[in-house]
Scaffold this motif. Structure first.
Motif, PDB file in Angstrom:
ATOM      1  N   PRO A 187       5.246 -76.958  26.645  1.00  0.00           N
ATOM      2  CA  PRO A 187       4.717 -76.348  28.980  1.00  0.00           C
ATOM      3  C   PRO A 187       3.666 -75.917  29.149  1.00  0.00           C
ATOM      4  O   PRO A 187       3.017 -75.536  29.870  1.00  0.00           O
ATOM      5  CB  PRO A 187       6.711 -77.006  29.145  1.00  0.00           C
ATOM      6  CG  PRO A 187       7.408 -77.325  28.412  1.00  0.00           C
ATOM      7  CD  PRO A 187       6.395 -77.500  27.247  1.00  0.00           C
ATOM      8  N   ARG A 230       0.354 -75.592  30.850  1.00  0.00           N
ATOM      9  CA  ARG A 230       0.226 -75.187  32.229  1.00  0.00           C
ATOM     10  C   ARG A 230      -1.127 -74.034  32.154  1.00  0.00           C
ATOM     11  O   ARG A 230      -1.703 -74.004  32.841  1.00  0.00           O
ATOM     12  CB  ARG A 230       1.308 -73.982  32.157  1.00  0.00           C
ATOM     13  CG  ARG A 230       2.649 -75.077  33.541  1.00  0.00           C
ATOM     14  CD  ARG A 230       2.961 -73.565  33.710  1.00  0.00           C
ATOM     15  NE  ARG A 230       3.679 -73.170  32.920  1.00  0.00           N
ATOM     16  CZ  ARG A 230       4.792 -73.413  32.221  1.00  0.00           C
ATOM     17  NH1 ARG A 230       6.054 -74.731  32.772  1.00  0.00           N
ATOM     18  NH2 ARG A 230       6.019 -72.351  31.724  1.00  0.00           N
ATOM     19  N   ASP A 238       0.963 -86.067  26.525  1.00  0.00           N
ATOM     20  CA  ASP A 238       1.958 -85.768  26.456  1.00  0.00           C
ATOM     21  C   ASP A 238       2.315 -85.785  24.878  1.00  0.00           C
ATOM     22  O   ASP A 238       2.204 -86.838  24.767  1.00  0.00           O
ATOM     23  CB  ASP A 238       3.233 -85.644  27.710  1.00  0.00           C
ATOM     24  CG  ASP A 238       2.981 -84.702  28.599  1.00  0.00           C
ATOM     25  OD1 ASP A 238       2.583 -83.653  28.450  1.00  0.00           O
ATOM     26  OD2 ASP A 238       2.596 -85.339  29.802  1.00  0.00           O
ATOM     27  N   PRO A 245       4.636 -82.783  30.826  1.00  0.00           N
ATOM     28  CA  PRO A 245       3.454 -80.970  31.517  1.00  0.00           C
ATOM     29  C   PRO A 245       2.377 -81.163  31.702  1.00  0.00           C
ATOM     30  O   PRO A 245       1.752 -80.461  32.244  1.00  0.00           O
ATOM     31  CB  PRO A 245       4.277 -79.827  30.401  1.00  0.00           C
ATOM     32  CG  PRO A 245       5.292 -80.562  29.163  1.00  0.00           C
ATOM     33  CD  PRO A 245       5.175 -81.790  29.672  1.00  0.00           C
TER      34      PRO A 245
END
Length: 258
Positions: A170, A174, A193, A205
């Protein structure tokens, strides 16, 4: 000689090699499987219209049916809730469909652990060896998963706990979406993912962060092993489906072998 003329000559002489990163599209192409309470994408199928017969004596052609996210395909921002007000696949600027690529090879790690996750530190270490990620380019994440693409079972690699395929953490997702200079992420797996991403915080994410940042995904790529870590240029060609969330795509890489 103009730049385009020099480019055409380099293609003709083979100095620039064209590497096809696209998985063949057929009824055997693996497709994602969601939990049964959700709608499922259709596998690829051809419906023959005529084949040099009384339905059309001089021509062969077909209808086809499939999902937007089948085989090697492009994810547009509106594919995910976080990007619902972003571009559909027909609105992606054409100039963004041709871009440089960085190829990060973590196939050995994924072979040892199918749940391997790429972390920010992995990318930083790659940058120390090869230079920064390309501005406006792609991060192509090589895991060796394309070797499994002839089998739905091996490709999804699922057990009672769900799929087990490599992906990004994650935090890395980001960072890639919000801080890195790239326009998108390309992978060899069925989606951007990890297989276990349904259980991450937040779930999925890569989709949430990339689509929410107006970036893109390329999935089910093949032949990344034929690309250098830097220097290749990717041509991603989705169909311009109006209001579409993505499209099966022909994805090519141009590599200077001079």
């Amino acid at each position: 000689m103009s730049a385009l003329a020099a480019f055409a000559e380099a293609l003709a002489t083979g100095r620039i090699e064209v590497v096809d990163l696209t998985a063949p599209l057929s009824s055997g192409t693996p497709v994602i499987q969601l939990p049964p309470q959700f709608a499922q994408t259709a596998p690829f199928e051809l419906e023959e219209l005529s084949r040099y017969d009384d339905r059309g004596p001089a021509w062969y052609w077909n209808n086809f049916r499939t999902g937007e996210h089948t085989g090697t395909h492009f994810d547009a921002p509106n594919h995910w809730l976080t990007g619902r007000d972003g571009d559909d696949v027909a609105s992606v600027p054409a100039r963004r469909l041709i871009a440089p690529a960085a190829v990060l090879d973590f196939s050995a790690q994924a072979a040892a652990d199918p749940d391997f996750l790429l972390e920010i530190q992995h990318v930083r270490e790659w940058e120390k060896a090869h230079g920064p990620l390309p501005e406006g380019g792609w991060l192509l994440y090589r895991t060796g998963w394309d070797a499994r693409s002839d089998s739905q079972q091996d490709f999804l690699n699922a057990d009672e706990s769900g799929p087990h395929t490599p992906g990004l953490s994650p935090a890395c997702a980001r960072w890639l979406a919000e801080e890195s200079p790239v326009i998108g992420l390309g992978v060899e797996t069925v989606g951007t993912d990890a297989g276990a991403a349904h259980s991450f915080d937040p779930p999925f994410p890569c989709h949430a962060a990339l689509m929410g940042s107006g970036k893109y995904g390329l999935t089910q790529l093949q032949n990344l092993a034929a690309l250098p870590p830097t220097g290749a240029v990717v041509v991603a060609a989705p169909l311009p489906i109006v209001s579409g969330s993505g499209s099966p795509s022909r994805v090519l890489a141009l590599v200077d072998r001079g």
